[in-house]
Write a protein that holds these residues in place. Structure first.
Motif, mmCIF file in Angstrom:
data_model
loop_
_atom_site.group_PDB
_atom_site.id
_atom_site.type_symbol
_atom_site.label_atom_id
_atom_site.label_comp_id
_atom_site.label_asym_id
_atom_site.label_seq_id
_atom_site.Cartn_x
_atom_site.Cartn_y
_atom_site.Cartn_z
ATOM 1 N N ILE A 108 0.854 -1.187 0.000
ATOM 2 C CA ILE A 108 0.000 0.000 0.000
ATOM 3 C C ILE A 108 0.889 1.236 0.000
ATOM 4 N N ASP A 109 0.685 2.109 -0.970
ATOM 5 C CA ASP A 109 1.419 3.367 -1.067
ATOM 6 C C ASP A 109 0.449 4.498 -0.742
ATOM 7 N N PRO A 110 0.435 4.987 0.508
ATOM 8 C CA PRO A 110 -0.540 6.010 0.895
ATOM 9 C C PRO A 110 -0.364 7.324 0.146
ATOM 10 N N GLU A 111 0.871 7.687 -0.144
ATOM 11 C CA GLU A 111 1.095 8.967 -0.819
ATOM 12 C C GLU A 111 0.499 8.961 -2.217
ATOM 13 N N ALA A 112 0.661 7.863 -2.929
ATOM 14 C CA ALA A 112 0.112 7.751 -4.277
ATOM 15 C C ALA A 112 -1.306 7.188 -4.281
ATOM 16 N N ASN A 113 -1.767 6.742 -3.102
ATOM 17 C CA ASN A 113 -3.072 6.094 -2.979
ATOM 18 C C ASN A 113 -3.193 4.945 -3.986
ATOM 19 N N ARG A 114 -2.175 4.086 -3.951
ATOM 20 C CA ARG A 114 -2.064 3.042 -4.956
ATOM 21 C C ARG A 114 -1.700 1.705 -4.318
ATOM 22 N N ILE A 115 -2.144 0.636 -4.952
ATOM 23 C CA ILE A 115 -1.870 -0.727 -4.532
ATOM 24 C C ILE A 115 -0.908 -1.376 -5.537
ATOM 25 N N SER A 116 0.035 -2.167 -5.030
ATOM 26 C CA SER A 116 0.885 -2.975 -5.902
ATOM 27 C C SER A 116 1.136 -4.313 -5.212
ATOM 28 N N TYR A 117 1.870 -5.202 -5.888
ATOM 29 C CA TYR A 117 2.065 -6.547 -5.366
ATOM 30 C C TYR A 117 3.515 -6.999 -5.552
ATOM 31 N N ILE A 118 3.964 -7.824 -4.635
ATOM 32 C CA ILE A 118 5.275 -8.456 -4.749
ATOM 33 C C ILE A 118 5.047 -9.962 -4.816
ATOM 34 N N PRO A 119 5.366 -10.605 -5.934
ATOM 35 C CA PRO A 119 5.169 -12.058 -6.042
ATOM 36 C C PRO A 119 6.028 -12.807 -5.020
ATOM 37 N N VAL A 120 5.438 -13.842 -4.446
ATOM 38 C CA VAL A 120 6.148 -14.649 -3.462
ATOM 39 C C VAL A 120 6.680 -15.930 -4.092
ATOM 40 N N GLY A 121 6.004 -16.416 -5.112
ATOM 41 C CA GLY A 121 6.443 -17.640 -5.765
ATOM 42 C C GLY A 121 5.844 -18.885 -5.179
ATOM 43 N N LYS A 122 5.062 -18.724 -4.146
ATOM 44 C CA LYS A 122 4.365 -19.853 -3.531
ATOM 45 C C LYS A 122 3.180 -19.295 -2.766
ATOM 46 N N GLU A 123 2.211 -20.150 -2.482
ATOM 47 C CA GLU A 123 1.067 -19.692 -1.710
ATOM 48 C C GLU A 123 1.509 -19.410 -0.282
ATOM 49 N N GLY A 124 0.774 -18.526 0.349
ATOM 50 C CA GLY A 124 1.208 -17.932 1.597
ATOM 51 C C GLY A 124 1.432 -18.826 2.790
ATOM 52 N N LYS A 125 0.443 -18.907 3.653
ATOM 53 C CA LYS A 125 0.576 -19.612 4.920
ATOM 54 C C LYS A 125 1.428 -18.827 5.912
ATOM 55 N N TRP A 126 1.307 -17.513 5.871
ATOM 56 C CA TRP A 126 1.936 -16.699 6.905
ATOM 57 C C TRP A 126 0.866 -15.898 7.632
ATOM 58 N N ILE A 127 1.132 -15.610 8.895
ATOM 59 C CA ILE A 127 0.223 -14.792 9.699
ATOM 60 C C ILE A 127 1.056 -13.811 10.520
ATOM 61 N N GLY A 128 0.842 -12.539 10.294
ATOM 62 C CA GLY A 128 1.535 -11.511 11.064
ATOM 63 C C GLY A 128 2.808 -11.049 10.382
ATOM 64 N N ILE A 129 3.124 -9.765 10.551
ATOM 65 C CA ILE A 129 4.288 -9.168 9.910
ATOM 66 C C ILE A 129 4.817 -8.046 10.793
ATOM 67 N N ALA A 130 6.135 -7.881 10.807
ATOM 68 C CA ALA A 130 6.766 -6.824 11.597
ATOM 69 C C ALA A 130 7.993 -6.311 10.859
ATOM 70 N N ALA A 131 8.305 -5.035 11.060
ATOM 71 C CA ALA A 131 9.463 -4.404 10.434
ATOM 72 C C ALA A 131 10.602 -4.301 11.435
ATOM 73 N N ALA A 132 11.824 -4.551 10.940
ATOM 74 C CA ALA A 132 13.019 -4.430 11.775
ATOM 75 C C ALA A 132 14.237 -4.286 10.871
ATOM 76 N N GLY A 133 15.057 -3.276 11.152
ATOM 77 C CA GLY A 133 16.299 -3.120 10.408
ATOM 78 C C GLY A 133 16.138 -2.908 8.926
ATOM 79 N N GLY A 134 15.047 -2.247 8.529
ATOM 80 C CA GLY A 134 14.827 -1.976 7.115
ATOM 81 C C GLY A 134 14.197 -3.108 6.339
ATOM 82 N N LYS A 135 13.937 -4.240 6.980
ATOM 83 C CA LYS A 135 13.285 -5.364 6.326
ATOM 84 C C LYS A 135 11.995 -5.705 7.067
ATOM 85 N N LEU A 136 11.193 -6.550 6.449
ATOM 86 C CA LEU A 136 9.960 -7.012 7.069
ATOM 87 C C LEU A 136 9.974 -8.531 7.153
ATOM 88 N N TYR A 137 9.362 -9.054 8.214
ATOM 89 C CA TYR A 137 9.392 -10.482 8.478
ATOM 90 C C TYR A 137 7.974 -10.978 8.736
#
Length: 277
Positions: free
Chosen positions: A223-252
């Motif tokens: 989500i890009d709030p400044e541009a009010n735009r949505i985009s996507y990053i391909p993962v290459g596999k179906e998800g199965k993740w729950i929860g996300i946090a940022a640390a050190g410039g990356k997200l986990y």
């Protein structure tokens, strides 16, 4: 009786001193670290505090956020917001509650702070739950979304004064503006262009954008709030993740049924975001 265990490693530096002070019951030292030295209160410091909370079902609460030296828990199956005071003199006074007046299950999922209030993302509920801890008496109010149905949004994060809720079953990102409608708050919907259920679970901000963890979706939602735009990053596999946090410039992203942590690098060399496991 519930132990809020976050499984975090011991915090280093000033935070470690606060951790130690809380566990030792040294409230004077803990308040000095918070109010004089500016150490921030972190949820993982509850990991060794035993907290008794009331609630029913497998998940009485879903989400926790720190504000003004206390922790606030979003009610999922519980009817009330749980408020945890790490500085309480004894266990009996460590937890208090703010009534919502709402019953049922899976009501809200995720909680975040904005403009001195706390906002809970509506999961099965149709309204955003707003908690005002600065009122003379802790109070709640509701911000209608106009959306109905089950499992709509899960996870909420603040960026630039607004809050963004990750679309679980909803096709849209829920955007909450606490300053909208002359300060009473307003909501808007940002279409993702994706239908289906159980798509994303959890949202976190990094580098001026927000990223939603893929649950059954095969892409990370950006989500890009400044541009009010949505985009996507391909993962290459179906998800199965729950929860996300940022640390050190990356997200986990935390693995749910999978065996790998999903790592997102929004500023990878060569431009563009990259993912790894």
């Amino acid at each position: 009786k519930a132990r809020l265990g976050f499984g975090a490693k011991p915090v280093r530096g000033a935070g470690s001193s606060l951790d130690t002070a809380l566990l030792a019951g040294d409230r004077a030292r803990a308040r000095h670290l918070l109010e004089v030295e500016g150490v921030e209160l972190q949820p993982e410091w509850l990991r060794s505090l035993e907290v008794r909370v009331r609630g029913s079902g497998a998940a009485p609460f879903d989400g926790i956020a720190a504000f003004n030296h206390k922790f606030y828990c979003a009610p999922s199956n519980a009817q009330d917001v749980a408020v945890i005071d790490p500085f309480a003199a004894d266990e009996a006074s460590r937890v208090s509650y703010i009534a919502t007046g709402r019953s049922g299950e899976c009501k809200w999922s995720g909680i975040a702070v904005a403009r001195n209030r706390l906002y809970c993302a509506p999961f099965d509920e149709s309204d955003v739950l707003v908690v005002d801890p600065c009122a003379a008496e802790d109070s709640v109010s509701f911000l209608p979304t106009g959306s109905f149905g089950e499992r709509k949004w899960s996870g909420i994060a603040e960026l630039g004064g607004r809050l963004y809720c990750a679309p679980y079953n909803s096709p849209d990102v829920l955007v909450v503006d606490p300053a909208g409608a002359a300060g009473s708050g307003s909501v808007d919907l940002l279409p993702t262009g994706r239908d289906g259920g159980m798509k994303w679970f959890g949202v976190a901000a990094s580098g001026g954008k927000l990223y939603c963890a893929p649950h059954l979706a095969s892409e990370i939602l950006v989500i890009d709030p400044e541009a009010n735009r949505i985009s996507y990053i391909p993962v290459g596999k179906e998800g199965k993740w729950i929860g996300i946090a940022a640390a050190g410039g990356k997200l986990y992203c935390a693995p749910y049924e999978g065996e790998e942590v999903l790592v997102i690098d929004p500023a990878a060399p060569g431009g563009g975001a990259q993912v790894s496991f």
